[in-house]
Design a protein around this motif. Structure first.
Motif, PDB file in Angstrom:
ATOM      1  N   GLN A 158      11.563  -2.815  65.787  1.00 31.35           N
ATOM      2  CA  GLN A 158      10.590  -3.303  64.692  1.00 31.35           C
ATOM      3  C   GLN A 158       9.854  -4.807  65.427  1.00 31.35           C
ATOM      4  O   GLN A 158      10.576  -5.466  66.033  1.00 31.35           O
ATOM      5  CB  GLN A 158      11.189  -3.712  63.505  1.00 31.35           C
ATOM      6  CG  GLN A 158      10.181  -3.528  62.504  1.00 31.35           C
ATOM      7  CD  GLN A 158       9.688  -2.139  61.943  1.00 31.35           C
ATOM      8  OE1 GLN A 158      10.555  -1.197  62.037  1.00 31.35           O
ATOM      9  NE2 GLN A 158       8.510  -1.890  61.704  1.00 31.35           N
ATOM     10  N   GLY A 173       4.423   2.200  64.029  1.00 30.66           N
ATOM     11  CA  GLY A 173       4.424   2.011  62.642  1.00 30.66           C
ATOM     12  C   GLY A 173       3.510   0.844  62.230  1.00 30.66           C
ATOM     13  O   GLY A 173       2.788   0.416  63.388  1.00 30.66           O
ATOM     14  N   ARG A 174       3.517   0.330  61.075  1.00 28.79           N
ATOM     15  CA  ARG A 174       2.207  -0.771  60.947  1.00 28.79           C
ATOM     16  C   ARG A 174       3.010  -1.961  60.414  1.00 28.79           C
ATOM     17  O   ARG A 174       3.500  -1.985  59.200  1.00 28.79           O
ATOM     18  CB  ARG A 174       1.637  -0.201  59.700  1.00 28.79           C
ATOM     19  CG  ARG A 174       0.461   1.015  60.232  1.00 28.79           C
ATOM     20  CD  ARG A 174      -0.434   1.394  59.112  1.00 28.79           C
ATOM     21  NE  ARG A 174      -1.283   2.199  59.581  1.00 28.79           N
ATOM     22  CZ  ARG A 174      -1.214   3.522  59.525  1.00 28.79           C
ATOM     23  NH1 ARG A 174       0.073   4.241  59.117  1.00 28.79           N
ATOM     24  NH2 ARG A 174      -1.907   4.596  59.956  1.00 28.79           N
ATOM     25  N   ASP A 187      -2.564   7.416  66.794  1.00 27.65           N
ATOM     26  CA  ASP A 187      -1.429   8.286  66.224  1.00 27.65           C
ATOM     27  C   ASP A 187      -0.973   8.973  67.357  1.00 27.65           C
ATOM     28  O   ASP A 187      -1.365   9.008  68.501  1.00 27.65           O
ATOM     29  CB  ASP A 187      -1.718   8.978  65.122  1.00 27.65           C
ATOM     30  CG  ASP A 187      -2.215   8.353  63.976  1.00 27.65           C
ATOM     31  OD1 ASP A 187      -1.892   7.191  63.720  1.00 27.65           O
ATOM     32  OD2 ASP A 187      -2.471   9.063  62.870  1.00 27.65           O
ATOM     33  N   VAL A 226      13.453   1.196  63.996  1.00 27.39           N
ATOM     34  CA  VAL A 226      12.070   1.523  63.339  1.00 27.39           C
ATOM     35  C   VAL A 226      12.410   2.847  62.335  1.00 27.39           C
ATOM     36  O   VAL A 226      12.698   3.898  62.502  1.00 27.39           O
ATOM     37  CB  VAL A 226      11.475   2.139  64.395  1.00 27.39           C
ATOM     38  CG1 VAL A 226       9.959   2.540  64.172  1.00 27.39           C
ATOM     39  CG2 VAL A 226      11.125   1.030  65.729  1.00 27.39           C
ATOM     40  N   ASP A 228      10.245   4.240  60.359  1.00 29.70           N
ATOM     41  CA  ASP A 228       9.306   5.491  60.534  1.00 29.70           C
ATOM     42  C   ASP A 228       9.890   6.585  61.461  1.00 29.70           C
ATOM     43  O   ASP A 228       9.537   7.859  61.353  1.00 29.70           O
ATOM     44  CB  ASP A 228       7.874   5.203  61.252  1.00 29.70           C
ATOM     45  CG  ASP A 228       7.154   4.222  60.194  1.00 29.70           C
ATOM     46  OD1 ASP A 228       7.730   3.955  59.045  1.00 29.70           O
ATOM     47  OD2 ASP A 228       5.794   4.155  60.726  1.00 29.70           O
ATOM     48  N   GLU A 230      13.310   7.417  61.168  1.00 27.89           N
ATOM     49  CA  GLU A 230      14.324   7.958  60.530  1.00 27.89           C
ATOM     50  C   GLU A 230      14.442   9.387  60.341  1.00 27.89           C
ATOM     51  O   GLU A 230      13.537  10.011  59.940  1.00 27.89           O
ATOM     52  CB  GLU A 230      14.967   7.326  59.219  1.00 27.89           C
ATOM     53  CG  GLU A 230      15.209   5.687  59.304  1.00 27.89           C
ATOM     54  CD  GLU A 230      15.152   5.155  57.944  1.00 27.89           C
ATOM     55  OE1 GLU A 230      14.996   5.864  57.169  1.00 27.89           O
ATOM     56  OE2 GLU A 230      15.611   3.860  57.949  1.00 27.89           O
ATOM     57  N   ARG A 233      13.707  11.486  56.932  1.00 27.41           N
ATOM     58  CA  ARG A 233      12.489  11.226  56.518  1.00 27.41           C
ATOM     59  C   ARG A 233      11.617  12.488  56.743  1.00 27.41           C
ATOM     60  O   ARG A 233      10.654  13.029  56.115  1.00 27.41           O
ATOM     61  CB  ARG A 233      11.468  10.094  56.889  1.00 27.41           C
ATOM     62  CG  ARG A 233      11.970   8.779  56.434  1.00 27.41           C
ATOM     63  CD  ARG A 233      10.931   7.739  56.929  1.00 27.41           C
ATOM     64  NE  ARG A 233      11.421   6.173  56.531  1.00 27.41           N
ATOM     65  CZ  ARG A 233      10.345   5.413  56.611  1.00 27.41           C
ATOM     66  NH1 ARG A 233       9.366   5.392  57.167  1.00 27.41           N
ATOM     67  NH2 ARG A 233      10.956   4.044  56.053  1.00 27.41           N
ATOM     68  N   HIS A 234      11.992  12.989  58.061  1.00 25.71           N
ATOM     69  CA  HIS A 234      11.161  14.132  58.469  1.00 25.71           C
ATOM     70  C   HIS A 234      12.032  15.530  58.744  1.00 25.71           C
ATOM     71  O   HIS A 234      11.297  16.499  58.248  1.00 25.71           O
ATOM     72  CB  HIS A 234      10.804  13.653  59.941  1.00 25.71           C
ATOM     73  CG  HIS A 234      10.193  12.384  59.982  1.00 25.71           C
ATOM     74  ND1 HIS A 234       9.104  12.325  59.769  1.00 25.71           N
ATOM     75  CD2 HIS A 234      10.724  11.359  60.617  1.00 25.71           C
ATOM     76  CE1 HIS A 234       8.680  10.983  59.764  1.00 25.71           C
ATOM     77  NE2 HIS A 234       9.618  10.489  60.544  1.00 25.71           N
ATOM     78  N   LEU A 285       3.022   9.751  63.844  1.00 23.94           N
ATOM     79  CA  LEU A 285       3.306   8.399  63.483  1.00 23.94           C
ATOM     80  C   LEU A 285       2.144   7.546  64.092  1.00 23.94           C
ATOM     81  O   LEU A 285       1.622   7.834  65.338  1.00 23.94           O
ATOM     82  CB  LEU A 285       4.448   8.021  63.998  1.00 23.94           C
ATOM     83  CG  LEU A 285       5.788   8.745  63.541  1.00 23.94           C
ATOM     84  CD1 LEU A 285       6.912   8.226  64.168  1.00 23.94           C
ATOM     85  CD2 LEU A 285       5.772   8.281  62.059  1.00 23.94           C
TER      86      LEU A 285
END
Length: 352
Positions: A158, A173-174, A187, A226, A228, A230, A233-234, A285
Protein backbone atom coordinates in the motif's frame (compact mmCIF):
# COMPACT_ATOMS: atom_id res chain seq x y z
CA UNK A 1 38.21 17.74 18.90
CA UNK A 2 35.91 15.87 16.52
CA UNK A 3 32.15 15.81 17.33
CA UNK A 4 30.76 12.40 18.33
CA UNK A 5 29.74 10.20 15.40
CA UNK A 6 26.05 9.61 14.76
CA UNK A 7 24.35 6.46 13.55
CA UNK A 8 23.82 6.67 9.76
CA UNK A 9 20.08 7.20 10.15
CA UNK A 10 20.00 9.10 13.42
CA UNK A 11 20.07 12.32 11.45
CA UNK A 12 21.56 15.72 12.17
CA UNK A 13 22.21 16.60 15.80
CA UNK A 14 19.87 19.16 17.44
CA UNK A 15 20.80 22.73 16.73
CA UNK A 16 19.64 26.10 18.04
CA UNK A 17 16.87 27.81 16.17
CA UNK A 18 17.58 31.06 14.36
CA UNK A 19 15.17 33.91 13.78
CA UNK A 20 13.92 33.45 10.20
CA UNK A 21 14.16 37.15 9.54
CA UNK A 22 17.95 37.06 10.07
CA UNK A 23 18.66 34.44 7.36
CA UNK A 24 21.64 35.58 5.35
CA UNK A 25 21.57 34.14 1.79
CA UNK A 26 25.36 34.49 1.64
CA UNK A 27 25.59 31.68 4.21
CA UNK A 28 23.56 29.26 2.10
CA UNK A 29 25.49 26.70 0.06
CA UNK A 30 24.02 25.28 -3.12
CA UNK A 31 25.68 21.95 -2.41
CA UNK A 32 23.72 21.65 0.85
CA UNK A 33 20.53 21.85 -1.19
CA UNK A 34 21.68 18.90 -3.30
CA UNK A 35 22.12 16.85 -0.13
CA UNK A 36 18.60 17.74 0.98
CA UNK A 37 17.20 16.66 -2.40
CA UNK A 38 19.02 13.33 -2.16
CA UNK A 39 17.48 12.58 1.24
CA UNK A 40 14.07 13.67 -0.03
CA UNK A 41 14.33 11.15 -2.89
CA UNK A 42 15.71 8.21 -0.97
CA UNK A 43 14.34 8.64 2.54
CA UNK A 44 17.67 7.34 3.91
CA UNK A 45 20.92 9.08 4.78
CA UNK A 46 23.03 6.15 3.63
CA UNK A 47 21.18 5.86 0.31
CA UNK A 48 21.47 9.61 -0.22
CA UNK A 49 25.20 9.37 0.45
CA UNK A 50 25.57 6.59 -2.11
CA UNK A 51 23.72 8.67 -4.71
CA UNK A 52 26.01 11.66 -4.10
CA UNK A 53 29.26 9.70 -3.82
CA UNK A 54 29.95 10.80 -0.25
CA UNK A 55 29.62 9.19 3.19
CA UNK A 56 26.53 9.43 5.40
CA UNK A 57 28.23 11.73 7.92
CA UNK A 58 28.73 14.29 5.16
CA UNK A 59 25.03 14.19 4.29
CA UNK A 60 24.08 14.60 7.95
CA UNK A 61 26.54 17.46 8.41
CA UNK A 62 25.45 19.33 5.28
CA UNK A 63 21.75 19.13 6.14
CA UNK A 64 22.51 20.23 9.70
CA UNK A 65 24.36 23.24 8.28
CA UNK A 66 21.44 24.07 5.99
CA UNK A 67 18.94 23.80 8.84
CA UNK A 68 21.11 26.02 11.01
CA UNK A 69 21.43 28.65 8.28
CA UNK A 70 17.68 28.68 7.68
CA UNK A 71 16.63 28.25 11.30
CA UNK A 72 14.17 25.56 10.24
CA UNK A 73 13.81 21.83 10.70
CA UNK A 74 13.84 20.37 7.18
CA UNK A 75 13.65 16.59 7.75
CA UNK A 76 12.06 14.41 10.41
CA UNK A 77 12.12 10.74 11.26
CA UNK A 78 9.16 8.76 9.86
CA UNK A 79 8.09 5.13 9.93
CA UNK A 80 9.74 4.53 6.53
CA UNK A 81 12.88 6.58 6.99
CA UNK A 82 13.38 10.33 6.75
CA UNK A 83 10.64 12.58 5.40
CA UNK A 84 10.58 16.29 4.61
CA UNK A 85 8.82 18.67 6.95
CA UNK A 86 6.51 21.24 5.38
CA UNK A 87 9.40 23.69 5.41
CA UNK A 88 11.65 21.04 3.89
CA UNK A 89 9.21 20.49 1.05
CA UNK A 90 9.11 24.19 0.24
CA UNK A 91 12.91 24.40 0.31
CA UNK A 92 13.45 21.25 -1.77
CA UNK A 93 10.96 22.33 -4.42
CA UNK A 94 12.94 25.52 -4.96
CA UNK A 95 16.25 23.68 -4.64
CA UNK A 96 15.49 21.67 -7.76
CA UNK A 97 16.14 24.82 -9.78
CA UNK A 98 19.72 24.74 -8.52
CA UNK A 99 20.09 21.10 -9.56
CA UNK A 100 18.60 21.87 -12.99
CA UNK A 101 20.97 24.81 -13.42
CA UNK A 102 23.95 22.56 -12.75
CA UNK A 103 22.65 20.12 -15.34
CA UNK A 104 22.37 22.91 -17.90
CA UNK A 105 25.97 23.90 -17.19
CA UNK A 106 27.04 20.33 -17.95
CA UNK A 107 25.04 20.40 -21.19
CA UNK A 108 26.58 23.72 -22.18
CA UNK A 109 30.18 22.61 -21.76
CA UNK A 110 29.54 19.22 -23.39
CA UNK A 111 28.15 20.86 -26.54
CA UNK A 112 24.74 19.15 -26.46
CA UNK A 113 22.20 20.69 -28.83
CA UNK A 114 19.26 19.72 -26.62
CA UNK A 115 19.02 19.85 -22.83
CA UNK A 116 19.38 16.47 -21.14
CA UNK A 117 18.09 15.26 -17.81
CA UNK A 118 20.37 14.57 -14.88
CA UNK A 119 19.99 13.44 -11.31
CA UNK A 120 18.03 10.46 -9.99
CA UNK A 121 14.39 9.46 -10.38
CA UNK A 122 13.14 6.67 -8.12
CA UNK A 123 10.00 4.72 -9.01
CA UNK A 124 8.16 2.31 -6.70
CA UNK A 125 5.90 -0.32 -8.29
CA UNK A 126 4.41 -3.80 -7.75
CA UNK A 127 6.69 -6.67 -8.76
CA UNK A 128 4.87 -7.72 -11.91
CA UNK A 129 3.71 -4.35 -13.23
CA UNK A 130 7.02 -2.73 -12.36
CA UNK A 131 9.02 -5.33 -14.25
CA UNK A 132 6.84 -5.62 -17.33
CA UNK A 133 5.70 -2.02 -17.79
CA UNK A 134 7.78 0.39 -15.70
CA UNK A 135 11.12 -1.13 -16.74
CA UNK A 136 10.72 -0.56 -20.51
CA UNK A 137 9.41 2.96 -19.87
CA UNK A 138 12.46 3.79 -17.75
CA UNK A 139 14.81 2.17 -20.26
CA UNK A 140 13.37 4.34 -23.03
CA UNK A 141 13.85 7.48 -20.93
CA UNK A 142 17.44 6.47 -20.20
CA UNK A 143 18.19 6.03 -23.90
CA UNK A 144 17.21 9.63 -24.51
CA UNK A 145 18.77 10.97 -21.32
CA UNK A 146 21.91 8.97 -20.48
CA UNK A 147 22.81 11.37 -17.67
CA UNK A 148 19.68 10.42 -15.73
CA UNK A 149 19.82 7.71 -13.09
CA UNK A 150 16.66 5.58 -12.90
CA UNK A 151 15.87 3.47 -9.84
CA UNK A 152 13.02 0.97 -9.61
CA UNK A 153 11.85 -0.45 -6.28
CA UNK A 154 9.44 -3.37 -6.65
CA UNK A 155 7.07 -4.43 -3.87
CA UNK A 156 3.33 -5.09 -3.79
CA UNK A 157 2.31 -2.84 -0.93
CA UNK A 158 0.00 0.00 0.00
CA UNK A 159 1.15 3.55 -0.59
CA UNK A 160 2.06 5.33 2.61
CA UNK A 161 0.27 8.54 3.47
CA UNK A 162 3.64 10.06 4.43
CA UNK A 163 5.62 9.32 1.28
CA UNK A 164 9.37 9.15 1.27
CA UNK A 165 11.88 7.19 -0.71
CA UNK A 166 10.34 7.65 -4.15
CA UNK A 167 9.50 10.30 -6.73
CA UNK A 168 6.75 8.34 -8.47
CA UNK A 169 4.86 5.29 -7.27
CA UNK A 170 2.59 2.81 -9.00
CA UNK A 171 0.14 1.07 -6.70
CA UNK A 172 -2.79 -1.31 -6.89
CA UNK A 173 -6.00 0.39 -5.82
CA UNK A 174 -6.82 4.01 -5.14
CA UNK A 175 -4.77 5.46 -2.28
CA UNK A 176 -5.93 8.44 -0.27
CA UNK A 177 -3.99 11.26 1.29
CA UNK A 178 -3.18 14.84 0.35
CA UNK A 179 0.59 14.42 0.26
CA UNK A 180 0.44 12.71 -3.12
CA UNK A 181 -0.74 13.84 -6.53
CA UNK A 182 -2.54 10.80 -7.92
CA UNK A 183 -4.14 9.76 -11.18
CA UNK A 184 -5.78 6.60 -12.44
CA UNK A 185 -3.24 5.13 -14.83
CA UNK A 186 -5.05 2.00 -16.02
CA UNK A 187 -7.04 -1.05 -14.99
CA UNK A 188 -5.68 -4.56 -15.35
CA UNK A 189 -7.25 -7.99 -15.27
CA UNK A 190 -6.48 -11.07 -13.19
CA UNK A 191 -7.93 -14.47 -13.93
CA UNK A 192 -7.55 -18.17 -13.24
CA UNK A 193 -4.73 -19.88 -15.14
CA UNK A 194 -3.22 -23.35 -15.31
CA UNK A 195 -0.50 -25.17 -17.24
CA UNK A 196 -1.43 -27.68 -19.95
CA UNK A 197 0.31 -30.44 -17.97
CA UNK A 198 -1.79 -29.71 -14.89
CA UNK A 199 -5.01 -29.74 -16.90
CA UNK A 200 -4.05 -33.00 -18.62
CA UNK A 201 -3.55 -34.66 -15.23
CA UNK A 202 -6.41 -33.17 -13.20
CA UNK A 203 -8.86 -31.59 -15.64
CA UNK A 204 -10.29 -28.09 -15.66
CA UNK A 205 -12.95 -26.77 -13.26
CA UNK A 206 -16.38 -26.29 -14.83
CA UNK A 207 -17.71 -23.82 -12.24
CA UNK A 208 -16.20 -21.63 -9.52
CA UNK A 209 -17.43 -24.20 -6.96
CA UNK A 210 -15.14 -26.78 -8.58
CA UNK A 211 -12.15 -24.69 -7.48
CA UNK A 212 -12.50 -26.31 -4.06
CA UNK A 213 -11.16 -29.46 -5.69
CA UNK A 214 -7.99 -27.74 -6.91
CA UNK A 215 -5.05 -26.12 -5.11
CA UNK A 216 -5.01 -22.35 -5.70
CA UNK A 217 -1.86 -20.25 -6.02
CA UNK A 218 -1.91 -16.65 -4.78
CA UNK A 219 -0.49 -14.22 -2.22
CA UNK A 220 0.13 -15.02 1.45
CA UNK A 221 -3.05 -13.65 2.98
CA UNK A 222 -1.56 -12.74 6.37
CA UNK A 223 1.26 -10.75 4.73
CA UNK A 224 -0.76 -9.05 2.02
CA UNK A 225 -0.58 -5.26 2.22
CA UNK A 226 -3.06 -4.46 -0.55
CA UNK A 227 -6.71 -4.88 0.43
CA UNK A 228 -7.89 -5.00 -3.19
CA UNK A 229 -6.00 -8.29 -3.62
CA UNK A 230 -7.65 -10.17 -0.76
CA UNK A 231 -8.80 -13.51 -2.19
CA UNK A 232 -12.00 -13.52 -0.10
CA UNK A 233 -13.25 -10.48 -2.03
CA UNK A 234 -13.07 -12.30 -5.32
CA UNK A 235 -13.33 -16.02 -4.52
CA UNK A 236 -15.21 -16.33 -1.21
CA UNK A 237 -14.28 -19.39 0.77
CA UNK A 238 -11.06 -20.04 -1.14
CA UNK A 239 -7.73 -20.62 0.59
CA UNK A 240 -4.50 -20.74 -1.43
CA UNK A 241 -2.56 -23.99 -1.14
CA UNK A 242 0.65 -22.41 -2.48
CA UNK A 243 1.32 -18.80 -1.50
CA UNK A 244 4.07 -16.28 -2.10
CA UNK A 245 4.64 -12.58 -1.60
CA UNK A 246 6.17 -12.50 -5.10
CA UNK A 247 3.96 -12.74 -8.17
CA UNK A 248 6.78 -14.29 -10.22
CA UNK A 249 6.99 -17.17 -7.74
CA UNK A 250 3.23 -17.62 -8.17
CA UNK A 251 3.66 -17.61 -11.93
CA UNK A 252 6.44 -20.21 -11.80
CA UNK A 253 4.47 -22.46 -9.45
CA UNK A 254 1.53 -22.34 -11.85
CA UNK A 255 3.77 -23.05 -14.83
CA UNK A 256 5.19 -26.08 -13.01
CA UNK A 257 1.73 -27.50 -12.39
CA UNK A 258 1.46 -26.87 -8.65
CA UNK A 259 -2.12 -25.70 -9.04
CA UNK A 260 -4.36 -23.00 -10.51
CA UNK A 261 -2.92 -19.52 -10.29
CA UNK A 262 -4.84 -16.28 -9.77
CA UNK A 263 -2.60 -14.21 -12.02
CA UNK A 264 -2.47 -10.97 -14.00
CA UNK A 265 -3.33 -11.61 -17.65
CA UNK A 266 -0.22 -9.74 -18.83
CA UNK A 267 2.00 -12.26 -17.04
CA UNK A 268 0.00 -15.46 -17.65
CA UNK A 269 -0.23 -14.95 -21.41
CA UNK A 270 3.55 -14.54 -21.64
CA UNK A 271 3.96 -17.90 -19.91
CA UNK A 272 1.44 -19.51 -22.31
CA UNK A 273 -0.86 -20.60 -19.51
CA UNK A 274 -4.48 -21.56 -20.13
CA UNK A 275 -7.28 -19.25 -18.97
CA UNK A 276 -10.01 -20.93 -16.92
CA UNK A 277 -13.61 -19.83 -16.30
CA UNK A 278 -13.06 -16.52 -18.09
CA UNK A 279 -16.79 -15.80 -18.24
CA UNK A 280 -17.25 -16.38 -14.51
CA UNK A 281 -14.03 -15.26 -12.83
CA UNK A 282 -12.49 -11.97 -13.98
CA UNK A 283 -10.91 -9.65 -11.44
CA UNK A 284 -10.42 -6.08 -12.63
CA UNK A 285 -8.28 -3.76 -10.49
CA UNK A 286 -6.98 -0.20 -10.93
CA UNK A 287 -3.37 0.93 -11.02
CA UNK A 288 -2.76 4.39 -9.56
CA UNK A 289 0.16 6.60 -10.51
CA UNK A 290 1.21 8.82 -7.61
CA UNK A 291 3.79 11.59 -7.46
CA UNK A 292 5.09 13.37 -4.38
CA UNK A 293 3.78 16.95 -4.48
CA UNK A 294 7.22 18.50 -4.27
CA UNK A 295 8.37 16.39 -7.25
CA UNK A 296 5.53 17.15 -9.67
CA UNK A 297 7.25 20.01 -11.48
CA UNK A 298 10.67 18.38 -11.74
CA UNK A 299 11.58 17.90 -15.44
CA UNK A 300 12.85 14.33 -15.01
CA UNK A 301 9.76 13.30 -13.06
CA UNK A 302 7.53 14.79 -15.76
CA UNK A 303 9.36 12.85 -18.46
CA UNK A 304 9.16 9.55 -16.57
CA UNK A 305 5.49 10.14 -15.79
CA UNK A 306 4.71 10.63 -19.46
CA UNK A 307 6.78 7.57 -20.42
CA UNK A 308 4.72 5.42 -18.03
CA UNK A 309 1.48 6.76 -19.51
CA UNK A 310 2.71 6.04 -23.02
CA UNK A 311 3.85 2.51 -22.16
CA UNK A 312 0.42 1.69 -20.76
CA UNK A 313 -1.41 3.29 -23.70
CA UNK A 314 0.67 1.36 -26.25
CA UNK A 315 0.13 -2.01 -24.52
CA UNK A 316 -3.38 -1.71 -23.12
CA UNK A 317 -4.44 -4.97 -24.79
CA UNK A 318 -2.03 -6.87 -22.53
CA UNK A 319 -3.56 -5.33 -19.43
CA UNK A 320 -7.18 -5.65 -20.56
CA UNK A 321 -7.39 -8.53 -23.05
CA UNK A 322 -10.71 -8.74 -24.87
CA UNK A 323 -12.96 -11.77 -24.66
CA UNK A 324 -11.66 -13.11 -27.96
CA UNK A 325 -8.09 -13.16 -26.71
CA UNK A 326 -9.17 -14.89 -23.51
CA UNK A 327 -11.16 -17.50 -25.41
CA UNK A 328 -8.19 -18.32 -27.62
CA UNK A 329 -6.21 -19.49 -24.60
CA UNK A 330 -9.07 -20.88 -22.54
CA UNK A 331 -9.01 -24.54 -21.62
CA UNK A 332 -12.11 -26.59 -22.52
CA UNK A 333 -14.25 -27.62 -19.54
CA UNK A 334 -13.28 -31.02 -18.17
CA UNK A 335 -14.20 -33.24 -15.29
CA UNK A 336 -11.98 -32.31 -12.34
CA UNK A 337 -9.92 -34.99 -10.67
CA UNK A 338 -8.15 -34.99 -7.34
CA UNK A 339 -4.59 -33.63 -7.55
CA UNK A 340 -2.09 -35.90 -5.89
CA UNK A 341 -1.65 -35.34 -2.17
CA UNK A 342 -4.79 -33.28 -1.67
CA UNK A 343 -6.97 -35.78 0.15
CA UNK A 344 -7.75 -35.48 3.83
CA UNK A 345 -9.75 -33.09 6.08
CA UNK A 346 -9.84 -29.48 4.96
CA UNK A 347 -8.06 -30.23 1.65
CA UNK A 348 -9.54 -30.42 -1.84
CA UNK A 349 -11.14 -33.77 -2.68
CA UNK A 350 -12.47 -35.36 -5.84
CA UNK A 351 -15.59 -34.32 -7.70
CA UNK A 352 -17.92 -37.26 -7.90
Amino acid sequence: MQPPAHHPDEGPAPRPQVDRRTVDPRKLRADDLRHLLAVARTGRLVAAADALGVDHTTVSRRIAALEKALGLRLIERGTDGWALTDAGKAVSENARAVEDALARVVDAVSGRDEPSLHGTVRVSAPDGFGTVFATPALARVRRHHPGLQAELITATRQLTLHPSGFDLALAIGRPTGNRLVTEHLTDYVLGLYAADDYLARYGAPRTPDDLRDHPLIFYIESMLQVGDLEIERHLPGSTPAFSSTNVFAQLEATRLGAGIGVLPAFLAHRAQLRRLLADQVTIRLPITLAVRREAVTHPAVRVVREALRQEVADRRAELLPDRGAAAATEAPPARARRPAGTDGPGLPGAVS
